[in-house]
Motif scaffolding. Sequence first.
Motif, PDB file in Angstrom:
ATOM      1  N   ARG A  34       0.830  -1.212   0.000  1.00  0.00           N
ATOM      2  CA  ARG A  34       0.000   0.000   0.000  1.00  0.00           C
ATOM      3  C   ARG A  34       0.864   1.260   0.000  1.00  0.00           C
ATOM      4  O   ARG A  34       0.458   2.291  -0.552  1.00  0.00           O
ATOM      5  CB  ARG A  34      -0.928  -0.005   1.212  1.00  0.00           C
ATOM      6  N   GLY A  93      -8.038  -0.954   6.265  1.00  0.00           N
ATOM      7  CA  GLY A  93      -8.270  -0.523   4.889  1.00  0.00           C
ATOM      8  C   GLY A  93      -7.234  -0.977   3.893  1.00  0.00           C
ATOM      9  O   GLY A  93      -7.256  -0.521   2.737  1.00  0.00           O
ATOM     10  N   ASP A 128      -5.753  -1.532  -6.437  1.00  0.00           N
ATOM     11  CA  ASP A 128      -6.638  -2.215  -5.489  1.00  0.00           C
ATOM     12  C   ASP A 128      -6.060  -3.557  -5.070  1.00  0.00           C
ATOM     13  O   ASP A 128      -5.232  -4.146  -5.776  1.00  0.00           O
ATOM     14  CB  ASP A 128      -8.035  -2.405  -6.093  1.00  0.00           C
ATOM     15  N   ASP A 184      -9.030  -4.139  -0.098  1.00  0.00           N
ATOM     16  CA  ASP A 184     -10.189  -3.472  -0.695  1.00  0.00           C
ATOM     17  C   ASP A 184     -11.371  -4.412  -0.880  1.00  0.00           C
ATOM     18  O   ASP A 184     -12.524  -4.010  -0.700  1.00  0.00           O
ATOM     19  CB  ASP A 184      -9.797  -2.873  -2.052  1.00  0.00           C
ATOM     20  N   THR A 211     -13.548  -1.331   1.290  1.00  0.00           N
ATOM     21  CA  THR A 211     -13.229   0.086   1.118  1.00  0.00           C
ATOM     22  C   THR A 211     -14.084   0.642  -0.017  1.00  0.00           C
ATOM     23  O   THR A 211     -14.716  -0.111  -0.769  1.00  0.00           O
ATOM     24  CB  THR A 211     -11.749   0.301   0.765  1.00  0.00           C
TER      25      THR A 211
END
Length: 222
Positions: free
Chosen positions: A91, A118, A97, A121, A150
């Motif tokens: 991330r 988070g 994603d 996703d 998310t």
Amino acid sequence: MTANIALSRIHFPVTTLGPGRRIGIWFQGCSIRCPGCISMDTWAPGRGITTIDEVVNAVTQWLPSADGITISGGEPFDQPVALLDLLRRLRSLTEADVLVFTGHPWTKVRETVDASSGLIDALVTGPFDVNQSQTLALRGSDNQELRFLTAMGHERFAPFQRPITEVERTLDVMFDDRGDVWFAGIPGRDDFRRLREMLEKAGARLSTSDDKRPSSGGMSVR
């Protein structure tokens, strides 16, 4: 200090396990071992030990071209520390994603998912069930659930909350340096059997990693 991870393989591009061109990361080791699984080679623990640093270094070359990342196995949630460490590192490097497959039910993985804050996703939960129908997109059997975690997950994966079409039953084919062939995707119930019979009739000698127990007869998503 980077965490260790038991890894089966990585590949790019994967086009059959989520939208767009995706990086596929398969964990090694599975405690669930669903009857009918085609990926028995990913069940055994203690194989493919490497580090998160090495995995991230390997996939960094593909991140600029990747629309998403799909993590499967094996069973990713059998290695929760490594999974969370890997997710955090990815991330920090990309806005692509992240889709994760787990054979565990939602109730068992929810605490780890909450700790991911988070980083995931979309999530497919539940064991592959060889006796269930296979009518839903992104699921190996209809008992499995697709969850949006998310806003990006909802945007990217809501279109998969529907029945799958026959046109979509395609597989990515990968070859490794040893000459082994890997398939990624969600095949139909008898696709692998038909492929084996076709190749054997053509004179090929085929050794497969699918579960050959008497109760098996299908394929799990990998």
